[in-house]
Write a protein that holds these residues in place. Sequence first.
Motif, PDB file in Angstrom:
ATOM      1  N   HIS A  59       0.859  -1.191   0.000  1.00 33.95           N
ATOM      2  CA  HIS A  59       0.000   0.000   0.000  1.00 33.95           C
ATOM      3  C   HIS A  59       0.888   1.232   0.000  1.00 33.95           C
ATOM      4  N   LYS A 152      -8.585  -0.995  -5.742  1.00 39.92           N
ATOM      5  CA  LYS A 152      -8.982  -0.261  -4.541  1.00 39.92           C
ATOM      6  C   LYS A 152     -10.150   0.650  -4.890  1.00 39.92           C
ATOM      7  N   TYR A 154     -13.173   3.394  -3.037  1.00 36.15           N
ATOM      8  CA  TYR A 154     -13.334   4.329  -1.932  1.00 36.15           C
ATOM      9  C   TYR A 154     -14.804   4.506  -1.577  1.00 36.15           C
ATOM     10  N   HIS A 184     -11.392   1.407   1.015  1.00 43.02           N
ATOM     11  CA  HIS A 184     -11.193   2.527   1.946  1.00 43.02           C
ATOM     12  C   HIS A 184     -12.553   2.781   2.577  1.00 43.02           C
ATOM     13  N   VAL A 239      -8.520  -1.735   4.022  1.00 43.46           N
ATOM     14  CA  VAL A 239      -7.188  -1.143   4.176  1.00 43.46           C
ATOM     15  C   VAL A 239      -7.139  -0.206   5.381  1.00 43.46           C
ATOM     16  N   HIS A 240      -5.939   0.134   5.774  1.00 46.76           N
ATOM     17  CA  HIS A 240      -5.611   1.097   6.847  1.00 46.76           C
ATOM     18  C   HIS A 240      -6.620   1.138   8.008  1.00 46.76           C
TER      19      HIS A 240
HETATM   20 ZN    ZN Z   1      -7.393   4.857   1.624  1.00 39.72          ZN
END
Ligand code: ZN
Length: 486
Positions: A59, A152, A154, A184, A239-240
């Motif tokens: 990432h 990815k 969002y 995300h 993610v994150h």
């Molecule tokens: Zn992100």
Amino acid sequence: TPFDLTVRNGRISTDTQTFEADIGIRDGVIVAIEKKLSLGRDDIDAAGRWVLPGGIDSHVHVEQLSGMGVMCADDFHSATVSAVFGGTTTIIPFAAQHRGMNIPAVIADYSRLAREKAVIDYGFHLILANPDETALTVDLPEAIRNGITSLKVYMTYDRLKLDDYQLLDVLELADREGALVMLHAENHDMIRWLAQRLIERGLKAPKFHGVAHNPLAETEATFRAVSLSRLLDVPVLIVHVAGQETVKVIRDARALGAQVHAESCPQYLFLTADDLDQPGLEGAKFCCSPPPRDGASQEAVWEGLKDGTLGVFSSDHAPYRFDETGKLPKGEQTGFKDMANGVPGIELRMPLLFSEGVMTGRITIEQFVALTSTNHARMYGLAPKKGSIAIGADADLALWNPARETTITWSMLHDNVGYTPYEGRTLRGWPEVVLSRGRVVVKDNTLNAERGSGRYVPRGKPEPMQHKAAVTSKGALSAWTKGMTA
Ligand code: ZN
Ligand code: URP
Ligand code: ZN
Ligand code: ZN
């Protein structure tokens, strides 16, 4: 001699075991692992060193336009040089579509930039902002066939946000074509609403970024992402992950059998919201989305990394300079709303976790290898070439000196950001020698690699999607289709 190079007398760790042996390398590949090998054309004495697979950072944002339209400070040269000095030998950055951009052209652009500049190997994920008919039926299947086997998407940012209907379209496509969807997960309207209230009250300082991005925005969106994944029975990767409730949502979903995978990053172990609360605009240096939380969330992320809830540890390197080209607000109007989101971390990701995880005994060295390398290779279809010390694998290795103490200052790093959020910390352990496909790229604090010597690695099917294929090939229909008969 059968070897171009040997690495001798080291203490080797994989994700499952630690042992002492020599490693023989030919044509960039590991061809022998034995107690005592004959000498090669070149030989490195790794006595006293821990020999680990080179890191995979799955990432990173490089030469990319952000969700807010800001250009990264690092290009494919500075980002890969910075990565390799920190023990990372493969990165997976994003080829980023914004609305209105043609997907094949986006991929061609990023591919050219990386081909000219990267000093270590790389793949790409695609950021997908416009899942229209052409994308879903032509462009994405082609990108996936070319080795871009993850997307990815969002749930927030005006320029990138997909609605739930579009997310379901993307999950269905990913299932059909064998790609992994990375999400995300933050609730766009909660953040937007809170930000508007703050701005109206004149509360514009960097610390209010942390207030606008309330932990519930992350938890809600993660639960929704999990539900969409369960509805279609399609794997996802969150993610994150930052907040303690989010870790719990993911752990609970996995316990129910949901195919939910997750990532966390150094900023959620080593920073808190308090770092954004500083005089003037200094706090902008610590602004990322989701923002770092509190001590309880740091503990929850450690627990998640240890028990497998959070399988990959990436940097989310999002490099913006501390000036008007990057971090600092461009307008007086909206303050924190105008700060580029993201923190640098490509070089310190592994040294931070090594020092604060392994050297403190919080995690084992095998867990460190899994979290920084092996799990990424499996998650994103790079195994068995990358992510392990095994015969037939690429000779991507880092020789760590566990005794070395380093006090971090930005000037010793190799990125273009101009600051590090980890300034002044003293870390134990450092990757002093780093090999990429058998080439000694870092040694004696010196780089020895040409621009463009890194290679594109087309990725295979992510392991979560292989598991999925095994389930459906037995003839079982996805759960959601069961009720769809007359
Ligand atoms: Zn992100
Ligand atoms: O704040 C962050 N994480 N910026 C980078 C872009 C992203 O959402 O990963
Ligand atoms: Zn924000
Ligand atoms: Zn990111």
